[in-house]
Motif scaffolding. Sequence first.
Motif, short mmCIF file in Angstrom:
data_model
loop_
_atom_site.label_atom_id
_atom_site.label_comp_id
_atom_site.label_asym_id
_atom_site.label_seq_id
_atom_site.Cartn_x
_atom_site.Cartn_y
_atom_site.Cartn_z
N CYS A 15 2.92 -15.44 -12.36
CA CYS A 15 3.60 -14.19 -12.00
C CYS A 15 2.60 -13.06 -11.79
N VAL A 16 1.61 -12.98 -12.66
CA VAL A 16 0.60 -11.93 -12.55
C VAL A 16 -0.21 -12.12 -11.26
N GLU A 17 -0.56 -13.35 -10.93
CA GLU A 17 -1.30 -13.62 -9.70
C GLU A 17 -0.47 -13.23 -8.47
N ARG A 18 0.81 -13.55 -8.47
CA ARG A 18 1.69 -13.17 -7.36
C ARG A 18 1.82 -11.66 -7.26
N LEU A 19 1.90 -10.99 -8.39
CA LEU A 19 1.99 -9.53 -8.41
C LEU A 19 0.72 -8.90 -7.84
N VAL A 20 -0.43 -9.43 -8.22
CA VAL A 20 -1.71 -8.91 -7.71
C VAL A 20 -1.78 -9.12 -6.20
N THR A 21 -1.38 -10.27 -5.73
CA THR A 21 -1.39 -10.54 -4.29
C THR A 21 -0.45 -9.60 -3.55
N ALA A 22 0.73 -9.37 -4.11
CA ALA A 22 1.69 -8.44 -3.50
C ALA A 22 1.13 -7.02 -3.46
N CYS A 23 0.46 -6.62 -4.51
CA CYS A 23 -0.14 -5.28 -4.55
C CYS A 23 -1.25 -5.15 -3.51
N GLU A 24 -2.07 -6.17 -3.36
CA GLU A 24 -3.13 -6.13 -2.36
C GLU A 24 -2.55 -6.03 -0.96
N THR A 25 -1.49 -6.78 -0.69
CA THR A 25 -0.82 -6.74 0.61
C THR A 25 -0.22 -5.35 0.86
N SER A 26 0.38 -4.78 -0.16
CA SER A 26 0.96 -3.43 -0.04
C SER A 26 -0.11 -2.39 0.25
N VAL A 27 -1.24 -2.51 -0.41
CA VAL A 27 -2.34 -1.56 -0.19
C VAL A 27 -2.81 -1.64 1.26
N GLU A 28 -2.95 -2.83 1.79
CA GLU A 28 -3.36 -3.00 3.19
C GLU A 28 -2.34 -2.38 4.14
N ALA A 29 -1.07 -2.66 3.89
CA ALA A 29 -0.02 -2.12 4.76
C ALA A 29 0.04 -0.60 4.68
N LEU A 30 -0.05 -0.05 3.48
CA LEU A 30 0.00 1.40 3.31
C LEU A 30 -1.23 2.09 3.90
N SER A 31 -2.37 1.45 3.82
CA SER A 31 -3.58 2.02 4.42
C SER A 31 -3.44 2.09 5.93
N GLY A 32 -2.88 1.05 6.52
CA GLY A 32 -2.64 1.05 7.97
C GLY A 32 -1.64 2.12 8.36
N LEU A 33 -0.59 2.25 7.58
CA LEU A 33 0.43 3.27 7.84
C LEU A 33 -0.18 4.67 7.74
N GLU A 34 -1.00 4.89 6.74
CA GLU A 34 -1.63 6.19 6.57
C GLU A 34 -2.53 6.52 7.77
N ALA A 35 -3.29 5.53 8.23
CA ALA A 35 -4.18 5.76 9.37
C ALA A 35 -3.38 6.10 10.63
N ARG A 36 -2.30 5.37 10.86
CA ARG A 36 -1.47 5.64 12.05
C ARG A 36 -0.82 7.01 11.95
N SER A 37 -0.31 7.35 10.78
CA SER A 37 0.35 8.64 10.58
C SER A 37 -0.63 9.80 10.76
N THR A 38 -1.81 9.64 10.19
CA THR A 38 -2.83 10.68 10.30
C THR A 38 -3.23 10.88 11.76
#
Length: 100
Positions: A15-38
Amino acid sequence: MMEPLTALERDLLTCVERLVTACETSVEALSGLEARSTKKLQAQLDGIAACTTLLMRSQIKSLEALRGLLSDEATYSALDVQLRKSWSLAKAAEEKLQKS
């Protein structure tokens, strides 16, 4: 020497490994969104600045025409040129605003 993990500990680790993977994926997606928005916000701000500059130049031409009219220094032809420039600048600002 380490003791083997219990079934509950293995499940928790999974569960912890899946949570870490999900967090890493979210960070990538949010970083892309921030760049596009900016980038989009910067383009809008640049457009507003360009429109403001054009409108200010248009206003200056209108004021020059009015000053010439009031002081009887300008001919009809000169007033017409200044007012046409003012109109042209205002239309350019309108077109820029519509594009952004």
